[in-house]
Design an enzyme around this catalytic site. Structure first.
Site, PDB file in Angstrom:
ATOM      1  N   SER A 153       0.849  -1.186   0.000  1.00 25.78           N
ATOM      2  CA  SER A 153       0.000   0.000   0.000  1.00 25.78           C
ATOM      3  C   SER A 153       0.886   1.236   0.000  1.00 25.78           C
ATOM      4  O   SER A 153       2.005   1.213   0.536  1.00 25.78           O
ATOM      5  CB  SER A 153      -0.884   0.017   1.260  1.00 25.78           C
ATOM      6  OG  SER A 153      -1.480   1.280   1.465  1.00 25.78           O
ATOM      7  N   TYR A 177      -2.190  -1.423  10.587  1.00 30.44           N
ATOM      8  CA  TYR A 177      -2.179  -1.620   9.138  1.00 30.44           C
ATOM      9  C   TYR A 177      -0.971  -0.962   8.470  1.00 30.44           C
ATOM     10  O   TYR A 177      -0.222  -1.619   7.728  1.00 30.44           O
ATOM     11  CB  TYR A 177      -3.474  -1.072   8.523  1.00 30.44           C
ATOM     12  CG  TYR A 177      -3.511  -1.197   7.017  1.00 30.44           C
ATOM     13  CD1 TYR A 177      -3.837  -2.407   6.414  1.00 30.44           C
ATOM     14  CD2 TYR A 177      -3.201  -0.109   6.194  1.00 30.44           C
ATOM     15  CE1 TYR A 177      -3.858  -2.533   5.032  1.00 30.44           C
ATOM     16  CE2 TYR A 177      -3.228  -0.227   4.811  1.00 30.44           C
ATOM     17  CZ  TYR A 177      -3.559  -1.440   4.237  1.00 30.44           C
ATOM     18  OH  TYR A 177      -3.571  -1.562   2.873  1.00 30.44           O
TER      19      TYR A 177
END
Length: 254
Positions: A153, A177
């Site tokens: 990401s 995350y």
């Protein structure tokens, strides 16, 4: 029974929906035999059937990246049928905050985060990747030009997220995350460094803000658009890069 095939064989984890399913569909459309790894066997079978209905060659296998037994069984299953693996896409991942976008994950603020959530996120997004790569490596080494792609990401970029004037300055700080994707990026480099002598190219991909279940479909990219960079890295030629972090727009900073 070993169904030796002249087609390349690809495995995509977490491929029963979203970006993973789009990646599987695209690789199958390119002529690869695709193995759809899914925690839910029924959903995996449904996804494989949809790819076959579109003319692709797809098969489903039960695979929970946090369960080493299913990981090893999946590797044996691939070996029995095809004897090798040419492409591995580590797509399975969780945000840790349910169906909440990382941008709005108030429960991930470092000073108040639940450690159990952090452990769960790393178990899937980092340790699960190690488990799958190591189980599949003997099969990947039998390929003349194996490729590993870890789905990361933009949030995993320390450069981007530490820039006070950058596009990610408005993100809430995350202890789960975001650092899990930074760790995945670091892991990507280490595997690339180890496996370059075997001709195995290992890269990380940032699909972008894709509309998926994890963000209540608030992303502005389609799964097919997010899959594009992953597919490109999965099909690199022998002169392709390794130990890199890429979006569809090109190389990203670590």
């Amino acid at each position: 029974m070993n169904e030796h095939t002249t087609h390349q064989v690809a495995m995509v984890t977490g491929a029963n929906k979203g970006i993973g399913r789009a990646i599987a569909a695209r690789l199958a459309a390119m002529g690869m035999t695709v193995v759809i790894g899914s925690r839910d066997p029924r959903r995996g079978q449904e996804a494989a059937a949809a790819v076959r209905a579109a003319g692709g060659d797809a098969h489903a296998v039960a695979l929970d990246v946090t369960d080493l037994t299913t990981v090893q069984e999946a590797a044996r299953w691939v070996e029995e049928r095809w004897g090798r693996l040419d492409v591995l896409v580590n797509n399975a991942g969780i945000t840790g905050s349910g169906k909440v976008s990382p941008e709005d994950a108030h429960d991930q603020v470092p000073s108040s985060v639940d450690l159990d959530m952090v452990r769960a996120v790393f178990e899937t997004n980092v340790f699960g990747v190690i488990a799958v790569i190591n189980a599949m490596l003997p099969l990947l080494r039998r390929s003349p030009a194996a490729r590993i792609v870890n789905v990361s990401s933009h949030a995993g970029s320390l450069t981007l997220t530490s820039d006070p004037d950058g596009p990610f300055a408005a993100l809430l700080p995350s202890a789960a995350y975001t650092p899990s994707k930074s760790a995945l990026n670091a892991l990507t480099v280490q595997y690339a460094n180890e496996l370059c002598k075997d001709g195995i190219l290992v890269n990380a991909a940032a699909p972008g803000f894709v509309a998926t279940d994890s963000n209540n479909h608030s992303g502005y990219l389609t799964p097919a658009q997010g899959a594009a960079v992953v597919v490109r890295l999965a099909t690199l030629g022998t002169d392709g890069p390794t130990a890199g972090f890429f979006s569809e727009d090109g190389l990203l900073p670590w």
